[in-house]
Design a protein around this motif. Sequence first.
Motif, PDB file in Angstrom:
ATOM      1  N   ASP A   1       0.731   5.977  -2.810  1.00 33.90           N
ATOM      2  CA  ASP A   1      -0.434   5.836  -1.938  1.00 33.90           C
ATOM      3  C   ASP A   1      -0.585   7.057  -1.035  1.00 33.90           C
ATOM      4  O   ASP A   1      -1.689   7.567  -0.842  1.00 33.90           O
ATOM      5  CB  ASP A   1      -0.312   4.575  -1.085  1.00 33.90           C
ATOM      6  CG  ASP A   1      -0.413   3.309  -1.914  1.00 33.90           C
ATOM      7  OD1 ASP A   1      -1.462   3.100  -2.551  1.00 33.90           O
ATOM      8  OD2 ASP A   1       0.563   2.532  -1.932  1.00 33.90           O
TER       9      ASP A   1
ATOM     10  N   ARG B   1       4.704  -0.179  -6.405  1.00 35.74           N
ATOM     11  CA  ARG B   1       3.346  -0.350  -6.922  1.00 35.74           C
ATOM     12  C   ARG B   1       3.173  -1.737  -7.527  1.00 35.74           C
ATOM     13  O   ARG B   1       2.165  -2.420  -7.263  1.00 35.74           O
ATOM     14  CB  ARG B   1       3.061   0.732  -7.970  1.00 35.74           C
ATOM     15  CG  ARG B   1       1.772   0.570  -8.757  1.00 35.74           C
ATOM     16  CD  ARG B   1       0.521   0.472  -7.890  1.00 35.74           C
ATOM     17  NE  ARG B   1       0.275   1.709  -7.180  1.00 35.74           N
ATOM     18  CZ  ARG B   1       0.272   1.823  -5.850  1.00 35.74           C
ATOM     19  NH1 ARG B   1       0.495   0.773  -5.075  1.00 35.74           N
ATOM     20  NH2 ARG B   1       0.048   2.973  -5.269  1.00 35.74           N
ATOM     21  N   GLU B   2       4.144  -2.198  -8.331  1.00 36.54           N
ATOM     22  CA  GLU B   2       4.037  -3.514  -8.969  1.00 36.54           C
ATOM     23  C   GLU B   2       4.011  -4.643  -7.945  1.00 36.54           C
ATOM     24  O   GLU B   2       3.379  -5.676  -8.176  1.00 36.54           O
ATOM     25  CB  GLU B   2       5.192  -3.704  -9.949  1.00 36.54           C
ATOM     26  CG  GLU B   2       5.099  -2.805 -11.180  1.00 36.54           C
ATOM     27  CD  GLU B   2       6.311  -2.936 -12.096  1.00 36.54           C
ATOM     28  OE1 GLU B   2       7.329  -3.532 -11.641  1.00 36.54           O
ATOM     29  OE2 GLU B   2       6.240  -2.434 -13.235  1.00 36.54           O
TER      30      GLU B   2
ATOM     31  N   GLY C   1       2.649  -4.382  -5.055  1.00 31.74           N
ATOM     32  CA  GLY C   1       1.443  -4.248  -4.252  1.00 31.74           C
ATOM     33  C   GLY C   1       1.689  -3.731  -2.848  1.00 31.74           C
ATOM     34  O   GLY C   1       0.865  -3.951  -1.944  1.00 31.74           O
ATOM     35  N   LYS C   2       2.799  -3.012  -2.638  1.00 27.45           N
ATOM     36  CA  LYS C   2       3.122  -2.478  -1.326  1.00 27.45           C
ATOM     37  C   LYS C   2       2.470  -1.115  -1.114  1.00 27.45           C
ATOM     38  O   LYS C   2       2.083  -0.433  -2.066  1.00 27.45           O
ATOM     39  CB  LYS C   2       4.645  -2.337  -1.166  1.00 27.45           C
ATOM     40  CG  LYS C   2       5.417  -3.605  -1.475  1.00 27.45           C
ATOM     41  CD  LYS C   2       4.963  -4.778  -0.607  1.00 27.45           C
ATOM     42  CE  LYS C   2       5.758  -6.036  -0.914  1.00 27.45           C
ATOM     43  NZ  LYS C   2       5.326  -7.192  -0.083  1.00 27.45           N
TER      44      LYS C   2
END
Length: 305
Positions: free
Chosen positions: A180, A154-155, A157-158
């Motif tokens: 996600d 998450r950090e 941005g994947k």
Amino acid sequence: MPAKVVVIGSLNMDLVTRAPRLPRGGETLIGQSFSTVSGGKGANQAVAAARLGAEVSMVGCIGSDAYGQQLRNALLAEQIDCDAISIVDGASGVALIVVDDNSQNAIVIVAGANGALTPAVIDRFDSVLQAADVIICQLEVPDATVGHALKCGRELGKTVILNPAPASRPLPADWYAAIDYLIPNESEAAALSGLPVDSLETAETAATRLIGMGAGKVIITLGAQGSLFADGKGFQHFPAPQVHAVDTTAAGDTFVGGFAAALASGQSEAEAIRFGQVAAALSVTRAGAQPSIPTLSDVQAFKAP
């Protein structure tokens, strides 16, 4: 450039026997066959993503035994990057699998070296995660490691996929915001949501609850009934391709790897789900875990009966 998928998870040697039916408690059955096959949900999903078109890196741990070298070699044979697979002293993970004449299975897992995959190991391979388009996790490694990997994804941005398998209880509440795509099967969706999942309608109710817990989107795989997609705005049911099942081992892993590979390559969610379903359908027509996983050309050539 091919889509880049990073799989963080387990590598197990599958010890597979076939029997007329699954044994009852205290019962001894005469088996029909026995084989050793490279497996583990993480490794299976890595193989699926690689055969189905993605560039794949695997992050995991194997033992210093003969099984460990076999597991690594099986991934190298699929052109999977194994630089982030660590060798630890002791035994590799194993899965004891019984498959019955109806192609249903029962599995007992012994974690072995998979238990050595710690958050610190994940941090050592931060550059591997940074290069990913999609990161996939499962639950055959320590919970703390899964939670850390989800947070890192998450950090960075994947696109983060969690296949919560095997699941017998709810996930930690703080995991959901990092996911996600949450991809459980019926029993896993029931364990996570606390609701029965035995029909399309009950799957919708469970998916709604899981999204309410914070998951971005939910795909509940329903075996021969296909899969249900939910995004908080509505539902879409995807019927499964009809095939003759021989062995359902690794069907879920094939779906996850195929979905991830297709999504990372730029296909829409609906296209990626259908792609994963065809791959999973083809896998159940063959015996074994990794040996059953189809290639991209197999999926492209598939024509529904």
